[in-house]
Design an enzyme around this catalytic site. Structure first.
Site, PDB file in Angstrom:
ATOM      1  N   GLY A 158      -8.326  18.682 -14.973  1.00 46.93           N
ATOM      2  CA  GLY A 158      -8.784  19.638 -16.151  1.00 46.93           C
ATOM      3  C   GLY A 158      -8.209  19.091 -17.265  1.00 46.93           C
ATOM      4  NE  ARG A 159      -7.397  24.185 -20.107  1.00 45.32           N
ATOM      5  CZ  ARG A 159      -7.858  25.216 -19.793  1.00 45.32           C
ATOM      6  NH1 ARG A 159      -8.835  25.639 -20.565  1.00 45.32           N
ATOM      7  NH2 ARG A 159      -7.525  25.844 -18.689  1.00 45.32           N
ATOM      8  CB  ILE A 160      -2.650  19.559 -17.693  1.00 45.23           C
ATOM      9  CG1 ILE A 160      -2.556  20.901 -18.430  1.00 45.23           C
ATOM     10  CG2 ILE A 160      -1.402  18.953 -17.592  1.00 45.23           C
ATOM     11  CD1 ILE A 160      -1.533  21.983 -17.954  1.00 45.23           C
ATOM     12  NE  ARG A 180     -12.907  24.365  -7.462  1.00 48.48           N
ATOM     13  CZ  ARG A 180     -12.592  25.565  -8.187  1.00 48.48           C
ATOM     14  NH1 ARG A 180     -12.748  26.661  -7.246  1.00 48.48           N
ATOM     15  NH2 ARG A 180     -12.354  25.789  -9.455  1.00 48.48           N
ATOM     16  CB  ILE A 235       3.508  19.192 -13.244  1.00 45.83           C
ATOM     17  CG1 ILE A 235       4.306  19.704 -14.278  1.00 45.83           C
ATOM     18  CG2 ILE A 235       2.323  18.429 -13.252  1.00 45.83           C
ATOM     19  CD1 ILE A 235       4.949  18.812 -15.146  1.00 45.83           C
ATOM     20  NE  ARG A 237       1.287  28.821 -11.337  1.00 47.83           N
ATOM     21  CZ  ARG A 237       1.464  28.511 -12.767  1.00 47.83           C
ATOM     22  NH1 ARG A 237       2.240  27.459 -12.785  1.00 47.83           N
ATOM     23  NH2 ARG A 237       1.392  29.085 -13.641  1.00 47.83           N
ATOM     24  CG  ASP A 261       8.214  21.618 -13.735  1.00 43.33           C
ATOM     25  OD1 ASP A 261       9.272  21.527 -14.090  1.00 43.33           O
ATOM     26  OD2 ASP A 261       7.115  22.125 -14.229  1.00 43.33           O
ATOM     27  CD  GLU A 266       8.342  28.151  -9.652  1.00 44.17           C
ATOM     28  OE1 GLU A 266       8.241  28.690 -10.636  1.00 44.17           O
ATOM     29  OE2 GLU A 266       7.571  26.980  -9.653  1.00 44.17           O
ATOM     30  CG  HIS A 284       7.782  26.442 -13.774  1.00 45.61           C
ATOM     31  ND1 HIS A 284       7.137  27.302 -12.992  1.00 45.61           N
ATOM     32  CD2 HIS A 284       6.906  26.229 -14.515  1.00 45.61           C
ATOM     33  CE1 HIS A 284       6.076  27.540 -13.251  1.00 45.61           C
ATOM     34  NE2 HIS A 284       5.751  26.867 -14.323  1.00 45.61           N
TER      35      HIS A 284
HETATM   36  P1  NAP Z   1      -7.847  23.658 -15.959  1.00 41.93           P
HETATM   37  O1  NAP Z   1      -8.221  22.938 -17.284  1.00 41.93           O
HETATM   38  O2  NAP Z   1      -8.606  24.717 -15.501  1.00 41.93           O
HETATM   39  O3  NAP Z   1      -7.795  22.430 -14.766  1.00 41.93           O
HETATM   40  C1  NAP Z   1      -7.593  22.790 -13.522  1.00 41.93           C
HETATM   41  C2  NAP Z   1      -8.367  21.778 -12.651  1.00 41.93           C
HETATM   42  O4  NAP Z   1      -8.185  21.956 -11.566  1.00 41.93           O
HETATM   43  C3  NAP Z   1      -9.969  21.789 -13.140  1.00 41.93           C
HETATM   44  O5  NAP Z   1     -10.428  20.538 -13.445  1.00 41.93           O
HETATM   45  C4  NAP Z   1     -10.651  22.157 -11.582  1.00 41.93           C
HETATM   46  O6  NAP Z   1     -11.783  21.694 -11.721  1.00 41.93           O
HETATM   47  C5  NAP Z   1      -9.514  21.793 -10.735  1.00 41.93           C
HETATM   48  N1  NAP Z   1      -9.557  22.642  -9.728  1.00 41.93           N
HETATM   49  C6  NAP Z   1      -9.362  24.110  -9.576  1.00 41.93           C
HETATM   50  N2  NAP Z   1      -9.647  24.573  -8.513  1.00 41.93           N
HETATM   51  C7  NAP Z   1      -9.644  23.577  -7.475  1.00 41.93           C
HETATM   52  C8  NAP Z   1      -9.521  23.307  -6.263  1.00 41.93           C
HETATM   53  N3  NAP Z   1      -9.732  24.543  -5.349  1.00 41.93           N
HETATM   54  N4  NAP Z   1      -9.893  22.352  -5.615  1.00 41.93           N
HETATM   55  C9  NAP Z   1     -10.050  21.271  -6.357  1.00 41.93           C
HETATM   56  N5  NAP Z   1      -9.769  21.141  -7.757  1.00 41.93           N
HETATM   57  C10 NAP Z   1      -9.406  22.161  -8.408  1.00 41.93           C
HETATM   58  O7  NAP Z   1      -6.239  23.990 -16.211  1.00 41.93           O
HETATM   59  P2  NAP Z   1      -5.271  23.238 -16.985  1.00 41.93           P
HETATM   60  O8  NAP Z   1      -4.933  23.828 -18.368  1.00 41.93           O
HETATM   61  O9  NAP Z   1      -5.146  21.772 -16.811  1.00 41.93           O
HETATM   62  O10 NAP Z   1      -3.926  23.919 -16.029  1.00 41.93           O
HETATM   63  C11 NAP Z   1      -3.836  23.603 -14.748  1.00 41.93           C
HETATM   64  C12 NAP Z   1      -2.842  24.210 -13.941  1.00 41.93           C
HETATM   65  O11 NAP Z   1      -1.466  23.371 -14.332  1.00 41.93           O
HETATM   66  C13 NAP Z   1      -2.554  25.475 -14.427  1.00 41.93           C
HETATM   67  O12 NAP Z   1      -3.329  26.542 -13.862  1.00 41.93           O
HETATM   68  C14 NAP Z   1      -1.048  25.672 -13.818  1.00 41.93           C
HETATM   69  O13 NAP Z   1      -1.203  26.336 -12.410  1.00 41.93           O
HETATM   70  C15 NAP Z   1      -0.411  24.657 -14.215  1.00 41.93           C
HETATM   71  N6  NAP Z   1       0.582  24.345 -15.075  1.00 41.93           N
HETATM   72  C16 NAP Z   1       1.799  24.225 -14.953  1.00 41.93           C
HETATM   73  C17 NAP Z   1       2.768  24.102 -15.882  1.00 41.93           C
HETATM   74  C18 NAP Z   1       4.191  23.821 -15.663  1.00 41.93           C
HETATM   75  O14 NAP Z   1       5.091  24.287 -16.392  1.00 41.93           O
HETATM   76  N7  NAP Z   1       4.575  23.077 -14.490  1.00 41.93           N
HETATM   77  C19 NAP Z   1       2.467  24.214 -17.163  1.00 41.93           C
HETATM   78  C20 NAP Z   1       1.184  24.658 -17.427  1.00 41.93           C
HETATM   79  C21 NAP Z   1       0.155  24.667 -16.313  1.00 41.93           C
HETATM   80  P3  NAP Z   1     -12.958  22.253 -10.608  1.00 41.93           P
HETATM   81  O15 NAP Z   1     -13.297  23.608 -11.058  1.00 41.93           O
HETATM   82  O16 NAP Z   1     -14.139  21.426 -10.770  1.00 41.93           O
HETATM   83  O17 NAP Z   1     -12.499  22.282  -9.323  1.00 41.93           O
HETATM   84  C1  8YV Z   2       5.129  28.510 -17.893  1.00 43.59           C
HETATM   85  C2  8YV Z   2       3.244  27.648 -16.611  1.00 43.59           C
HETATM   86  O1  8YV Z   2       6.305  27.909 -17.583  1.00 43.59           O
HETATM   87  O2  8YV Z   2       1.300  27.585 -18.076  1.00 43.59           O
HETATM   88  C3  8YV Z   2       1.553  27.673 -16.820  1.00 43.59           C
HETATM   89  O3  8YV Z   2       0.807  28.155 -16.076  1.00 43.59           O
HETATM   90  O4  8YV Z   2       3.462  27.391 -15.313  1.00 43.59           O
HETATM   91  C4  8YV Z   2       4.091  27.348 -17.441  1.00 43.59           C
HETATM   92  O5  8YV Z   2       3.627  26.958 -18.764  1.00 43.59           O
HETATM   93  C5  8YV Z   2       4.950  29.723 -17.314  1.00 43.59           C
HETATM   94  O6  8YV Z   2       3.541  30.490 -17.568  1.00 43.59           O
HETATM   95  C6  8YV Z   2       5.762  30.823 -18.281  1.00 43.59           C
HETATM   96  O7  8YV Z   2       5.792  31.715 -17.320  1.00 43.59           O
END
Ligand code: NAP
Ligand code: 8YV
Length: 327
Positions: A158-160, A180, A235, A237, A261, A266, A284
């Site tokens: 996705g975006r990240i 997917r 990184i 969930r 991460d 948590e 995290h």
């Molecule tokens: P996004 O743009 O919505 O990207 C999510 C990607 O995952 C999409 O390309 C989606 O494609 C795919 N996906 C969703 N459900 C799926 C499934 N069941 N099976 C396979 N692929 C699947 O979101 P983003 O902005 O990149 O952020 C992604 C995630 O990063 C967040 O939801 C969050 O949990 C995590 N995150 C963590 C941190 C941190 O601090 N560690 C910070 C920010 C975000 P399809 O819909 O085509 O499946």
């Molecule tokens: C934050 C994150 O740590 O954006 C997310 O999905 O996991 C992190 O950027 C969290 O949302 C802040 O509680």
């Protein structure tokens, strides 16, 4: 809707700990209501009547939504909103917003740091220096693993995921991914299943969302498909990884190392992961710079302001995109 002192009389509930800049902005623009945690048992009659919005790090369930009959919007801080019951919110006509894009590059930077830290054991090499071992015992050992020649699988393009792929491109490594749906116009190798991706690569970077659809998706079978040179970086969930299977795979040598991460419970990290010599663990911190957290706070609060002034959200989550503001 603006009161005599130039601030809105709308009450916004903030459960538990929250970003300082966001709290200050809510205090200036709205009536700020604090509560120890998002627990319906702590909601007073006064809150039931007054609260029209929630701003929160996470964790708003159906019972909490039902405890606030005048609730219109949940402004979730973060892009991942798996701990907000967005489907229930939609049924109740409550808008949910998140904070996409503003954190994308920061989280991708952290993912790359975690990948290199894990593969090249930089955490252990630094400890060697700080503990005085360099002086007493000589050079730190050569790292068993290298980034050179690795093939990288991105689970969640996705975006990240895309921002991570752009960085990996610069390292000259092969990239494949699983979502997917195939991303139109993207030339990286697509795998319709996570199993297929894990078989095709030796390094899996998970940046997929949490929730029922991805719960423990990275299990023993996926880890064993990565192979004994395999590296997992998570990184996305913690819930996406079966931590018991991961611990066993790290111990048996089914995979070589893991960089994490995020964790299933948590801030509690299983003892076995803490004790493992082949893990690099972060609390995290993917988006956790002052710069990026301020941008996330601004977007979180801008959503509330847009909702209560223009009656529209800025960044609604897909489940509530059709929710309309009440008259
Ligand atoms: P996004 O743009 O919505 O990207 C999510 C990607 O995952 C999409 O390309 C989606 O494609 C795919 N996906 C969703 N459900 C799926 C499934 N069941 N099976 C396979 N692929 C699947 O979101 P983003 O902005 O990149 O952020 C992604 C995630 O990063 C967040 O939801 C969050 O949990 C995590 N995150 C963590 C941190 C941190 O601090 N560690 C910070 C920010 C975000 P399809 O819909 O085509 O499946
Ligand atoms: C934050 C994150 O740590 O954006 C997310 O999905 O996991 C992190 O950027 C969290 O949302 C802040 O509680």
């Amino acid at each position: 809707m603006t009161g005599a002192e130039g601030k809105s009389p709308v009450a916004i509930l903030v459960p538990g700990d929250f970003n300082g800049h966001a709290v200050a902005r809510i205090g200036k623009a709205f009536e700020l209501v604090r509560i120890e945690r998002a627990d319906p048992g702590l909601v007073t009659e006064e809150m039931r009547a007054a609260v029209r919005g929630i701003a929160s790090y996470a964790g708003i369930n159906a019972a909490m939504i039902d405890a606030l009959p005048n609730l219109e919007i949940i402004a979730s801080f973060g892009v991942g909103y798996d701990s907000v019951d967005a489907n229930h919110a939609a049924k109740r006509g409550v808008m949910v917003t998140n904070t996409p894009d503003v954190l994308t590059e920061e989280v991708a930077d952290t993912a790359i740091g975690l990948l290199i830290n894990t593969v090249r054991e930089l955490y252990a090499a630094e400890k060697w220096l700080r503990d005085g071992d360099w002086v007493k015992n000589g050079n730190y050992r050569l790292s068993r693993l290298t980034l050179r020649g690795r093939s990288i699988g991105i689970f969640g393009m996705g975006r990240i995921g895309l921002a991570v792929a752009r960085r990996i491109d610069a390292f000259g490594l092969r990239i494949a991914y699983h979502n997917r749906r195939k991303v139109e116009g993207l030339s990286y190798e697509y795998h319709a299943t996570l199993r297929g991706l894990a078989e095709a690569v030796d390094t899996l970077i998970c940046i997929a969302p949490g929730g029922a659809a991805t719960e423990k998706a990275i299990n023993a079978e996926i880890l064993s498909a990565l192979g004994s040179n395999g590296v997992l970086v998570n990184i996305g969930r913690g819930s996406v990884v079966d931590e018991t299977a991961l611990t066993a795979a790290l111990e048996s040598g089914a995979i070589a190392a893991a960089g994490l991460d995020v964790f299933a419970d948590e801030p509690n990290v299983p003892r076995a992961l803490l004790d493992a010599p082949n893990t690099s663990l972060l609390p995290h911190v993917g988006s956790a710079s002052e710069h990026t957290r301020r941008a996330m706070a601004d977007l979180c609060i801008d959503n509330l302001v847009a909702w209560f002034t223009e009656r529209r959200p800025l960044t609604p989550v897909p489940e509530t995109v059709k929710v309309k503001a009440r008259a």
